[in-house]
Design a protein around this motif. Sequence first.
Motif, mmCIF file in Angstrom:
data_model
loop_
_atom_site.group_PDB
_atom_site.id
_atom_site.type_symbol
_atom_site.label_atom_id
_atom_site.label_comp_id
_atom_site.label_asym_id
_atom_site.label_seq_id
_atom_site.Cartn_x
_atom_site.Cartn_y
_atom_site.Cartn_z
ATOM 1 N N GLY A 33 -8.793 13.310 -0.800
ATOM 2 C CA GLY A 33 -9.794 12.279 -1.044
ATOM 3 C C GLY A 33 -11.047 12.934 -1.573
ATOM 4 N N SER A 34 -12.110 12.179 -1.595
ATOM 5 C CA SER A 34 -13.354 12.679 -2.169
ATOM 6 C C SER A 34 -14.108 13.594 -1.216
ATOM 7 C CB SER A 34 -14.261 11.500 -2.537
ATOM 8 O OG SER A 34 -14.701 10.850 -1.351
ATOM 9 N N GLY A 35 -13.838 13.472 0.086
ATOM 10 C CA GLY A 35 -14.613 14.227 1.051
ATOM 11 C C GLY A 35 -15.986 13.613 1.276
ATOM 12 N N ASN A 76 -13.321 -2.571 15.498
ATOM 13 C CA ASN A 76 -13.541 -2.441 16.931
ATOM 14 C C ASN A 76 -14.952 -1.883 17.118
ATOM 15 O OD1 ASN A 76 -13.736 -1.538 19.573
ATOM 16 N ND2 ASN A 76 -11.683 -0.680 19.626
ATOM 17 N N PRO A 77 -15.844 -2.614 17.774
ATOM 18 C CA PRO A 77 -17.227 -2.140 17.925
ATOM 19 C C PRO A 77 -17.333 -0.848 18.733
ATOM 20 C CG PRO A 77 -16.869 -4.125 19.226
ATOM 21 C CD PRO A 77 -15.620 -3.888 18.424
ATOM 22 N N ASN A 78 -16.294 -0.504 19.479
ATOM 23 C CA ASN A 78 -16.320 0.731 20.264
ATOM 24 C C ASN A 78 -15.796 1.940 19.490
ATOM 25 O OD1 ASN A 78 -17.278 -0.639 22.584
ATOM 26 N ND2 ASN A 78 -15.207 -1.371 22.972
ATOM 27 N N ASP A 79 -15.340 1.723 18.259
ATOM 28 C CA ASP A 79 -14.796 2.806 17.449
ATOM 29 C C ASP A 79 -15.896 3.340 16.532
ATOM 30 O OD1 ASP A 79 -13.439 4.526 15.789
ATOM 31 O OD2 ASP A 79 -11.816 3.118 15.335
ATOM 32 N N PRO A 80 -16.356 4.567 16.770
ATOM 33 C CA PRO A 80 -17.445 5.098 15.947
ATOM 34 C C PRO A 80 -17.049 5.293 14.490
ATOM 35 C CG PRO A 80 -16.533 6.818 17.348
ATOM 36 C CD PRO A 80 -15.873 5.528 17.750
ATOM 37 N N ARG A 81 -15.745 5.310 14.191
ATOM 38 C CA ARG A 81 -15.287 5.475 12.809
ATOM 39 C C ARG A 81 -15.331 4.182 12.021
ATOM 40 N NH1 ARG A 81 -9.481 7.257 14.088
ATOM 41 N NH2 ARG A 81 -9.821 5.454 15.405
ATOM 42 N N ALA A 82 -15.647 3.072 12.678
ATOM 43 C CA ALA A 82 -15.551 1.765 12.031
ATOM 44 C C ALA A 82 -16.556 1.572 10.902
ATOM 45 C CB ALA A 82 -15.722 0.662 13.068
ATOM 46 N N SER A 83 -17.717 2.186 10.982
ATOM 47 C CA SER A 83 -18.737 1.927 9.971
ATOM 48 C C SER A 83 -18.705 2.914 8.812
ATOM 49 C CB SER A 83 -20.127 1.933 10.611
ATOM 50 O OG SER A 83 -20.396 3.208 11.160
ATOM 51 N N GLU A 84 -18.120 4.083 9.019
ATOM 52 C CA GLU A 84 -18.053 5.070 7.948
ATOM 53 C C GLU A 84 -16.725 5.818 8.028
ATOM 54 O OE1 GLU A 84 -21.511 7.516 8.422
ATOM 55 O OE2 GLU A 84 -22.704 6.174 7.199
ATOM 56 N N VAL A 85 -16.195 6.166 6.875
ATOM 57 C CA VAL A 85 -14.909 6.845 6.808
ATOM 58 C C VAL A 85 -15.049 8.048 5.874
ATOM 59 C CG1 VAL A 85 -12.485 6.581 6.153
ATOM 60 C CG2 VAL A 85 -13.732 4.647 7.113
ATOM 61 N N VAL A 86 -14.412 9.156 6.230
ATOM 62 C CA VAL A 86 -14.389 10.317 5.347
ATOM 63 C C VAL A 86 -13.043 11.024 5.520
ATOM 64 C CG1 VAL A 86 -15.496 11.862 7.006
ATOM 65 C CG2 VAL A 86 -15.628 12.384 4.581
ATOM 66 N N ALA A 87 -12.448 11.433 4.401
ATOM 67 C CA ALA A 87 -11.196 12.196 4.448
ATOM 68 C C ALA A 87 -11.563 13.673 4.543
ATOM 69 C CB ALA A 87 -10.363 11.936 3.201
ATOM 70 N N THR A 122 -11.503 18.625 -4.202
ATOM 71 C CA THR A 122 -11.930 17.406 -4.875
ATOM 72 C C THR A 122 -12.577 17.745 -6.214
ATOM 73 O OG1 THR A 122 -12.332 16.359 -2.747
ATOM 74 C CG2 THR A 122 -13.406 15.371 -4.640
ATOM 75 N N ARG A 123 -12.199 17.000 -7.247
ATOM 76 C CA ARG A 123 -12.786 17.221 -8.571
ATOM 77 C C ARG A 123 -13.531 16.011 -9.103
ATOM 78 N NH1 ARG A 123 -7.423 18.995 -10.922
ATOM 79 N NH2 ARG A 123 -6.828 20.346 -9.222
ATOM 80 N N VAL A 124 -13.315 14.856 -8.481
ATOM 81 C CA VAL A 124 -13.999 13.644 -8.944
ATOM 82 C C VAL A 124 -14.611 12.928 -7.746
ATOM 83 C CG1 VAL A 124 -12.489 13.325 -10.950
ATOM 84 C CG2 VAL A 124 -11.940 12.197 -8.808
ATOM 85 N N SER A 125 -15.613 12.124 -8.021
ATOM 86 C CA SER A 125 -16.248 11.340 -6.956
ATOM 87 C C SER A 125 -15.313 10.219 -6.519
ATOM 88 C CB SER A 125 -17.561 10.737 -7.460
ATOM 89 O OG SER A 125 -17.288 9.739 -8.444
ATOM 90 N N LEU A 126 -15.604 9.645 -5.371
ATOM 91 C CA LEU A 126 -14.811 8.515 -4.884
ATOM 92 C C LEU A 126 -14.828 7.381 -5.901
ATOM 93 C CD1 LEU A 126 -13.176 7.192 -2.613
ATOM 94 C CD2 LEU A 126 -15.333 6.378 -1.669
ATOM 95 N N ARG A 127 -15.991 7.059 -6.418
ATOM 96 C CA ARG A 127 -16.129 5.973 -7.404
ATOM 97 C C ARG A 127 -15.243 6.244 -8.623
ATOM 98 N NH1 ARG A 127 -19.042 1.884 -9.351
ATOM 99 N NH2 ARG A 127 -19.554 1.830 -11.553
ATOM 100 N N THR A 128 -15.344 7.443 -9.181
ATOM 101 C CA THR A 128 -14.546 7.781 -10.356
ATOM 102 C C THR A 128 -13.058 7.732 -10.032
ATOM 103 O OG1 THR A 128 -16.319 9.153 -11.246
ATOM 104 C CG2 THR A 128 -14.090 9.577 -12.073
ATOM 105 N N GLY A 129 -12.674 8.253 -8.873
ATOM 106 C CA GLY A 129 -11.272 8.238 -8.473
ATOM 107 C C GLY A 129 -10.722 6.832 -8.331
ATOM 108 N N ILE A 130 -11.496 5.950 -7.724
ATOM 109 C CA ILE A 130 -11.053 4.558 -7.567
ATOM 110 C C ILE A 130 -10.926 3.883 -8.928
ATOM 111 C CG2 ILE A 130 -11.757 2.270 -6.733
ATOM 112 C CD1 ILE A 130 -12.906 3.748 -4.263
ATOM 113 N N LEU A 131 -11.924 4.077 -9.782
ATOM 114 C CA LEU A 131 -11.873 3.447 -11.101
ATOM 115 C C LEU A 131 -10.713 3.994 -11.932
ATOM 116 C CD1 LEU A 131 -15.684 3.212 -11.942
ATOM 117 C CD2 LEU A 131 -14.161 1.422 -11.054
#
Length: 100
Positions: free
Chosen positions: A25-27, A54-65, A78-87
């Motif tokens: 992923g983008s990291g 789940n409000p008790n899951d600290p990963r719920a608001s942000e995700v990183v690979a 990683t060679r491209v940004s998340l935005r570029t990779g998705i597009l």
Amino acid sequence: AVDAVMTAMQLRPSSGYGPIVINVGSGETTNPNDFINLVESNVEGANLQLLEPNPNDPRASEVVADTQRAKRFLGWETRVSLRTGILKSLGWHFDRTYPV
């Protein structure tokens, strides 16, 4: 990331390693809503909805690979940004779904 996935599928870890999970992923730390907005703004008619986290899951608001294993086992970075990779991914799928 396709090259990393193909390499990972062929990986045969040295002895001492069982099955391992390798993230590619983008990291970049990403808010799921930002991902949804990016897709919706680039796909006509897309209407994605985020399930209530789940409000008790600290990963719920942000995700990183965490791509450290990809670098360690595959030599992949990683060679491209998340935005570029998705597009690029969306473009790849559209080209195959709606060939000219």
